[in-house]
Design an enzyme around this catalytic site. Structure first.
Site, PDB file in Angstrom:
ATOM      1  N   GLU A   1      -2.601  14.579  33.057  1.00 47.63           N
ATOM      2  CA  GLU A   1      -1.222  14.142  33.202  1.00 47.63           C
ATOM      3  C   GLU A   1      -0.227  14.969  32.390  1.00 47.63           C
ATOM      4  O   GLU A   1      -0.506  15.356  31.259  1.00 47.63           O
ATOM      5  CB  GLU A   1      -1.099  12.671  32.786  1.00 47.63           C
ATOM      6  CG  GLU A   1      -1.873  11.755  33.697  1.00 47.63           C
ATOM      7  CD  GLU A   1      -1.581  10.295  33.475  1.00 47.63           C
ATOM      8  OE1 GLU A   1      -1.706   9.541  34.447  1.00 47.63           O
ATOM      9  OE2 GLU A   1      -1.233   9.895  32.343  1.00 47.63           O
TER      10      GLU A   1
ATOM     11  N   CYS B   1       2.107   2.322  31.357  1.00 48.20           N
ATOM     12  CA  CYS B   1       2.053   3.693  31.828  1.00 48.20           C
ATOM     13  C   CYS B   1       1.825   3.680  33.332  1.00 48.20           C
ATOM     14  O   CYS B   1       1.278   2.723  33.871  1.00 48.20           O
ATOM     15  CB  CYS B   1       0.952   4.480  31.125  1.00 48.20           C
ATOM     16  SG  CYS B   1      -0.636   3.658  31.092  1.00 48.20           S
TER      17      CYS B   1
END
Length: 176
Positions: free
Chosen positions: A115, A67
């Site tokens: 996020e 990620c």
């Protein structure tokens, strides 16, 4: 808007406008920002990584395959390929876009991940042998989703908040 020169700048929303903001500043302030997460699967097994101890947040915790935050003007898919290569030495996977999810989580040290994440999966026929970048990843492993859920239930502190959130709230979007 011009592309920032600083690679530590990430696309974040500040006062409702997408703008380049320093990565650490973004996390200190808990600003909503763009991110990408990748899940590499082989049959029922998921490739996970243990974050390097030198990472500025969540060091030593287990996370999904990889990620990151995209660079300014970088597409989510290009970002996913870049990070697979940089973190794990993996190239040439065919990625499938799964969905976009949003989460907010305290990651310790006064830092918050808020996020908006583009999720990608890749299916492989054989388990990949990674070449982890030691600045990013200290260990990798393959684990079934059932076993991962069991380990998270037993020792949640060993896993990143976002991996716990993905499995708890977004598994249907990611693994369907």
């Amino acid at each position: 808007m011009q592309r920032p020169n600083d690679t530590d700048m990430i696309p974040a929303w500040e006062a409702g406008v997408l703008t380049p903001v320093g990565k650490l500043d973004t996390h200190r302030r808990g600003l909503r920002h763009k991110a990408v997460s990748v899940f590499v699967l082989c049959g029922e097994a998921l490739l996970i990584q243990r974050r390097a101890l030198g990472k500025y947040h969540t060091p030593g915790l287990w996370a999904n395959t990889c990620c990151t935050h995209p660079h300014w003007d970088e597409t989510p898919e290009a970002c996913a390929h870049r990070r697979l290569r940089q973190e794990l030495g993996i190239e040439g996977l065919s990625l499938t876009y799964r969905d976009q999810v949003e989460y907010r989580a305290d990651v310790g040290g006064g830092l918050v991940e808020h996020e908006l994440v583009d999720i990608f999966t890749a299916r492989v026929e054989e388990r990949i042998v990674c070449q982890p970048n030691p600045d990013e990843v200290m260990e990798t492993g393959w684990i079934t989703l059932e076993e991962l859920r069991q380990r998270i239930a037993e020792t949640p502190e060993r896993f990143t908040p976002w991996l716990r959130i993905y499995l708890d709230r977004h598994a249907g979007q990611i693994f369907a």
